[in-house]
Design an enzyme around this catalytic site. Structure first.
Site, PDB file in Angstrom:
ATOM      1  N   ASP A   1       0.849  -1.182   0.000  1.00  0.00           N
ATOM      2  CA  ASP A   1       0.000   0.000   0.000  1.00  0.00           C
ATOM      3  C   ASP A   1       0.896   1.247   0.000  1.00  0.00           C
ATOM      4  O   ASP A   1       1.910   1.285   0.711  1.00  0.00           O
ATOM      5  CB  ASP A   1      -0.900   0.010   1.235  1.00  0.00           C
ATOM      6  CG  ASP A   1      -1.956   1.104   1.157  1.00  0.00           C
ATOM      7  OD1 ASP A   1      -2.916   0.927   0.388  1.00  0.00           O
ATOM      8  OD2 ASP A   1      -1.806   2.122   1.855  1.00  0.00           O
TER       9      ASP A   1
ATOM     10  N   ASN B   1      -2.312  12.818  -3.516  1.00  0.00           N
ATOM     11  CA  ASN B   1      -3.206  13.313  -4.562  1.00  0.00           C
ATOM     12  C   ASN B   1      -3.698  14.719  -4.251  1.00  0.00           C
ATOM     13  O   ASN B   1      -3.787  15.579  -5.135  1.00  0.00           O
ATOM     14  CB  ASN B   1      -4.408  12.373  -4.720  1.00  0.00           C
ATOM     15  CG  ASN B   1      -4.142  11.255  -5.706  1.00  0.00           C
ATOM     16  OD1 ASN B   1      -3.294  11.386  -6.582  1.00  0.00           O
ATOM     17  ND2 ASN B   1      -4.849  10.152  -5.561  1.00  0.00           N
TER      18      ASN B   1
ATOM     19  N   ASP C   1      -1.274   9.566 -10.625  1.00  0.00           N
ATOM     20  CA  ASP C   1      -1.228   8.487 -11.623  1.00  0.00           C
ATOM     21  C   ASP C   1       0.205   8.192 -12.030  1.00  0.00           C
ATOM     22  O   ASP C   1       0.604   7.029 -12.172  1.00  0.00           O
ATOM     23  CB  ASP C   1      -2.049   8.873 -12.855  1.00  0.00           C
ATOM     24  CG  ASP C   1      -3.548   8.904 -12.577  1.00  0.00           C
ATOM     25  OD1 ASP C   1      -3.967   8.377 -11.530  1.00  0.00           O
ATOM     26  OD2 ASP C   1      -4.296   9.462 -13.410  1.00  0.00           O
TER      27      ASP C   1
ATOM     28  N   GLU D   1      -4.553   2.531  -4.567  1.00  0.00           N
ATOM     29  CA  GLU D   1      -3.099   2.586  -4.382  1.00  0.00           C
ATOM     30  C   GLU D   1      -2.564   1.278  -3.808  1.00  0.00           C
ATOM     31  O   GLU D   1      -1.446   1.223  -3.310  1.00  0.00           O
ATOM     32  CB  GLU D   1      -2.738   3.750  -3.452  1.00  0.00           C
ATOM     33  CG  GLU D   1      -3.127   3.571  -2.005  1.00  0.00           C
ATOM     34  CD  GLU D   1      -4.554   4.024  -1.702  1.00  0.00           C
ATOM     35  OE1 GLU D   1      -4.857   4.263  -0.521  1.00  0.00           O
ATOM     36  OE2 GLU D   1      -5.368   4.133  -2.651  1.00  0.00           O
TER      37      GLU D   1
END
Length: 465
Positions: A323, A331, A340, A367
């Site tokens: 993770d 983000n 991304d 993620e």
């Protein structure tokens, strides 16, 4: 994907096919020019030649007709169905033609007289030529239907029955042919072969004037060249078992054979295109669009396969659950496009640390990532995780909200076990998930390995964001 689907369409005529067609037509014309002066030379009758030739014509044309009917239905093209009708007509009319030919199936004609075979030959070439003209002059925009195919088949059989009756029962009312038992036509009946040849010549010109540049039209045109040569040599040879007569039978086979080969070649190309497109679809179905790793669907399938293999071979199977730490904050700080790009970089690092063909890295969701490591124990899986953490740290992707490092980091949970009785993939996944949860609780940017005794059924742990 649209480009791949375009490949499934029928290909246009390429320069190689046009060049090959020109070579074939040139060879046909040269062979006809050489054979014409020798056409009347009598040769030894070959027993069973006509029956073998007739059976070959029936088989080739029934296959070709069926292919064209099917193609016309699939593409919804009435024009293609009409072309199939032309070759189906040849199939049907050859049945009475062989029966009427002396020595075809039996020594004497089964139906009619020897003149019946001559008339049926005329009907064959005239009917085929007319059907090719009908095909060439038809519009490509008319939709083909199953009703059209059924109507064509029924009408063809009905017409052949009527033609057979006229060539047998109706012989007294027909012009006399083969009257001397040697030559097919004499001066009084020359208009008949002229008409037969004229119809096929017109059919050839009609096909040549077709504007569609498709292999179908090209090779039908080549076939019509062969049909005209067939008629010419048969008439010039003047009698059965002459050199021209034998040569004409070969070109008769060629008339249908070149079109059949072109259709089979086209089917092979289409199959190859469909197989390629299917591979792309399968790849897209099993691949994550963002990272190009395997997706969740593929992960589930591979995990089940590797689990069964490990159980059969009694070998350890390892799983890494990964993770990205504080990815939501990443983000929020840098934007989704940067997020991304960050996931793609992590995916590339994952691919760099798994070297064996059986190892699979997948995007689990958001993620979260997973890695399947067949034939690997917990220590070996931990080494893979450590290499991943090290490589990512060397890349040093900035993440101001991830303190104290200020870089993008990962939390990794590792589990491994030898599948046995009463165990399943859920136990392995839940153990890795629990180890990942522990890595997050103890400060992130680290690896935690599930203890062997912890690999047992348990409620799913909820990952921290």
């Amino acid at each position: 994907m649209q480009d791949e689907l375009y490949l499934i369409k029928e290909a246009e005529v390429g320069s190689r096919q046009i060049g090959l067609a020109k070579v074939v037509v040139t060879l046909l014309l040269l062979s006809a020019a050489i054979a014409t002066p020798l056409a009347m030379v009598p040769l030894v009758p070959i027993p069973g030649y006509m029956s073998a030739f007739g059976i070959a014509m029936i088989i080739i044309n029934i296959i070709l007709g069926a292919l064209l009917f099917a193609k016309g239905l699939i593409e919804s093209k009435e024009r293609t169905i009409r072309l199939g009708t032309a070759y189906f007509f040849v199939t049907v009319i050859f049945i009475p033609l062989i029966a009427a030919f002396p020595g075809g199936l039996m020594t004497a004609p089964i139906i009619g007289t020897t003149s019946s075979a001559v008339w049926l030959w005329c009907y064959w070439h005239t009917g085929f030529g007319l059907l090719i003209i009908r095909y060439a002059l038809s519009s490509d925009d008319v939709a083909g239907t199953a009703t059209s195919v059924r109507t064509s088949i029924i009408a063809t059989i009905a017409v052949v029955v009527l033609l057979t009756l006229s060539a047998t029962i109706g012989l007294p009312y027909m012009p006399a042919v083969f009257s001397n038992g040697k030559n097919f036509f004499d001066d009084s009946t020359l208009v008949i072969p002229a008409l037969v040849f004229g119809v096929n010549l017109i059919a050839l010109l009609c096909v040549m004037r077709m504007r569609d540049s498709k292999p179908e039209q090209l090779w039908v045109m080549v076939g019509m060249f062969a049909a005209c040569i067939d008629i010419w040599l048969t008439l010039y040879g003047g009698s059965r078992f002459s050199l021209g007569w034998y040569f004409a039978k070969i070109t008769s086979l060629f008339t249908s054979l070149v079109v059949l080969i072109s259709q089979l070649y086209g089917i092979t190309r289409l199959y190859n295109s469909i197989a390629g497109a299917n591979k792309i679809l399968m790849t897209q179905a099993n691949q994550d669009g963002l990272t190009a790793l395997s997706n969740r669907r593929c992960f589930d399938q591979v995990l089940e396969i590797e689990w069964n293999r490990a159980r059969r071979d009694k070998r350890s199977l390892a799983l890494l659950m990964i993770d990205v730490d504080f990815f939501k904050k990443y983000n929020d700080s840098y934007g989704h496009l940067a997020g991304d790009d960050c996931l793609r970089k992590i995916a590339n690092h994952m691919l760099a640390v798994i070297n064996r063909p059986g190892d699979v890295a997948a995007r689990y969701g958001g993620e979260e990532f997973v890695v399947i490591l067949p034939n690997t124990d917990a220590s070996g899986a931990r080494l893979v995780g450590e290499r991943l953490l090290y490589n990512l740290s060397q890349t040093a992707i900035p993440h101001a909200q991830n303190l104290p490092s200020g870089l993008v980091t990962l939390s990794i949970g590792v589990s491994a076990m030898v599948p046995g009785a009463g165990s399943n993939t859920t136990m392995l996944a839940l153990a890795a998930d629990k180890a990942l949860y522990e890595a997050k609780e103890h400060g992130r940017n680290q690896i935690r390995t599930a203890a062997p005794e912890s690999i047992a059924p348990m409620p799913p742990a909820f990952l921290l964001s």
